[in-house]
Each structure stands twice: as structure tokens, then as C-alpha cells.
Design an enzyme around this catalytic site. Structure first.
Site, PDB file in Angstrom:
ATOM      1  N   CYS A  86     -56.793  -7.675 -16.482  1.00 24.70           N
ATOM      2  CA  CYS A  86     -55.813  -8.765 -16.784  1.00 24.70           C
ATOM      3  C   CYS A  86     -55.542  -9.364 -15.305  1.00 24.70           C
ATOM      4  CB  CYS A  86     -54.511  -8.125 -17.319  1.00 24.70           C
ATOM      5  SG  CYS A  86     -53.276  -9.604 -17.334  1.00 24.70           S
ATOM      6  N   LEU A  87     -55.648 -10.684 -15.166  1.00 26.21           N
ATOM      7  CA  LEU A  87     -55.312 -11.309 -13.867  1.00 26.21           C
ATOM      8  C   LEU A  87     -54.111 -10.940 -13.166  1.00 26.21           C
ATOM      9  CD1 LEU A  87     -57.148 -14.742 -14.633  1.00 26.21           C
ATOM     10  CD2 LEU A  87     -58.173 -12.658 -13.331  1.00 26.21           C
TER      11      LEU A  87
ATOM     12  N   GLY B 226     -59.520 -15.434 -19.974  1.00 23.12           N
ATOM     13  CA  GLY B 226     -58.463 -16.037 -20.443  1.00 23.12           C
ATOM     14  C   GLY B 226     -57.267 -16.226 -19.873  1.00 23.12           C
TER      15      GLY B 226
ATOM     16  N   HIS C 167     -55.516 -10.428 -26.752  1.00 23.43           N
ATOM     17  CA  HIS C 167     -54.860 -10.279 -25.518  1.00 23.43           C
ATOM     18  C   HIS C 167     -54.080 -11.297 -24.912  1.00 23.43           C
ATOM     19  CE1 HIS C 167     -55.296  -8.543 -21.167  1.00 23.43           C
ATOM     20  NE2 HIS C 167     -54.593  -9.874 -20.843  1.00 23.43           N
ATOM     21  N   GLU C 168     -54.484 -12.417 -24.995  1.00 22.73           N
ATOM     22  CA  GLU C 168     -53.688 -13.660 -24.449  1.00 22.73           C
ATOM     23  C   GLU C 168     -52.683 -13.865 -25.355  1.00 22.73           C
ATOM     24  OE1 GLU C 168     -54.442 -14.832 -21.511  1.00 22.73           O
ATOM     25  OE2 GLU C 168     -56.195 -13.493 -21.471  1.00 22.73           O
TER      26      GLU C 168
ATOM     27  N   GLN D 158     -48.588 -16.624 -17.151  1.00 23.93           N
ATOM     28  CA  GLN D 158     -49.174 -16.093 -16.050  1.00 23.93           C
ATOM     29  C   GLN D 158     -49.161 -17.035 -14.770  1.00 23.93           C
ATOM     30  OE1 GLN D 158     -52.886 -14.557 -18.391  1.00 23.93           O
ATOM     31  NE2 GLN D 158     -52.714 -12.995 -17.013  1.00 23.93           N
TER      32      GLN D 158
ATOM     33  N   HIS E 182     -49.714 -11.944 -24.249  1.00 26.30           N
ATOM     34  CA  HIS E 182     -48.960 -12.556 -23.130  1.00 26.30           C
ATOM     35  C   HIS E 182     -47.842 -13.484 -23.665  1.00 26.30           C
ATOM     36  CE1 HIS E 182     -50.646 -11.176 -19.629  1.00 26.30           C
ATOM     37  NE2 HIS E 182     -51.965 -11.339 -20.048  1.00 26.30           N
TER      38      HIS E 182
HETATM   39 NI    NI Z   1     -53.921 -10.817 -19.195  1.00 25.57          NI
END
Ligand code: NI
Length: 185
Positions: free
Chosen positions: A97-98, A45, A139-140, A50, A143
Site C-alpha cells: 500500500c502506498l 490503485g 483493497h481500494e 490517501q 480504504h
Molecule cells: Ni492501499
């Protein structure tokens, strides 16, 4: 185009992202960049903040998870999404998470969501998702609300992670993808 991924500590990750006005940008081209950036980082995701864009846009791709056959068709674009309802029991799962590399922690989330969103053709959808699909979306979605999975942790856990998080903000972290760290010297 593969973008560098914004690291923890950058204010863009804490902003509530803005709705996209139809026609103001090429959402198909942007989706391609998002998918490319996510794949390069082996993510499932990725939300626009991000890559430094504070807009309500995220992509998901669970098709890469061979151990999760239920996600084999789960590759989607969410534009201007609104989670209308979250229902069901809370369950925990270890999330990562990236933007917060090399940290994984258990997060509790409700099992089912109903969400309204536009696709890349500006067709509106209202759908239900559960289990892993719901979790990836939750989760996304966080963000674009300026929220991160570490916000769900206990004060003690956060305290333990403080040093690691500070290192991430400085870019002092090992990743196999390009990063943009807010406090890099
Ligand atoms: Ni994330």
C-alpha cells in the site's frame, strides 16, 4: 497535480469516507490528479483518503503491470462505489500500500465481487470483477471504509510490524514519492 501521499497513522485513513454529491466538485479534474499522483508513486490503485480527502472515490490502473496481460485495459474511476456481493474461494496474495511503504504481506480475499459505482460522467454501472481486478478494487474499497490491508494480519504479525509502522507514521521511511507523515517532527 501530484499530491503527497498520506502515511499510516493519519486519522483520515481510518474514517469511513463520505459519498460525493453530483455537482459539488469537478470529478474529472480530481480523477486526473488521482491518476497523476498514483503514476508518480508507481501505484496500481489510489483512494481519495490517501491524499487526505475523505470521499468515496478511487482509481485503479493495472495497465502498467506488463506481467499481468489480463489487466491491460484495467484503468478505471470508481465514484460512490458499493460492493454488493463478494463470492468465491478466498485466495492469498502479497499486498502492499502506498500509505504503508516497504511492507508487503499476504492477504486472503474472496475471488469475485459485484460492485455498483458511478463513472466520471455520473453514469451508473454494475459490474463483476474477479482475480486481480477484484483484489485491487477490494483493497481500494477498504480504504474508503477506513480499513487497511494490515488489519487482516494475525496479532503476531502486527506485533512484528509495530516498529516499522511507527517509523512510517513519523515519516522515517524511504520512498520515491512525496509523503505526508502525521507524526513527522
Ligand atoms: Ni492501499
Amino acid at each position: 497535480m501530484v499530491y503527497p501521499i498520506v502515511m499510516y497513522g493519519d486519522p483520515v485513513l481510518r474514517k469511513k469516507a463520505k459519498d460525493i454529491v453530483k455537482g459539488e466538485m469537478d470529478v474529472k479534474a480530481f480523477a486526473e490528479d488521482m491518476f497523476e499522483t498514483m503514476a508518480a508513486a508507481h501505484g496500481i490503485g489510489l483512494a481519495a483518503p490517501q491524499i487526505g480527502k475523505s470521499i468515496r472515490f478511487f482509481v485503479v490502473d493495472g495497465t502498467v503491470l506488463e506481467e499481468k496481460p489480463e489487466l491491460k485495459d484495467f484503468r478505471k474511476i470508481f465514484i460512490n462505489p458499493i460492493i454488493l456481493e463478494e463470492t468465491g474461494e478466498e485466495w492469498d496474495f502479497e499486498e502492499g500500500c502506498l500509505s504503508i511503504p516497504n511492507i508487503r504481506e499476504d492477504v486472503w480475499r474472496q475471488e469475485r465481487i459485484r460492485i455498483r459505482y458511478f463513472d466520471e460522467n455520473w453514469v451508473q454501472h454494475e459490474e463483476e470483477f474477479d482475480d486481480m481486478k477484484a483484489r485491487i478494487i477490494q483493497h481500494e474499497y477498504d480504504h474508503i471504509e477506513g480499513k487497511l490491508f494490515i488489519d487482516y494480519l494475525t496479532p503476531l504479525k502486527k506485533k512484528i510490524l509495530k516498529g516499522k509502522l511507527a517509523d512510517i507514521s513519523k515519516g522515517d521511511v524511504d520512498t520515491e514519492y512525496r509523503i505526508l507523515a502525521p507524526l513527522r517532527k
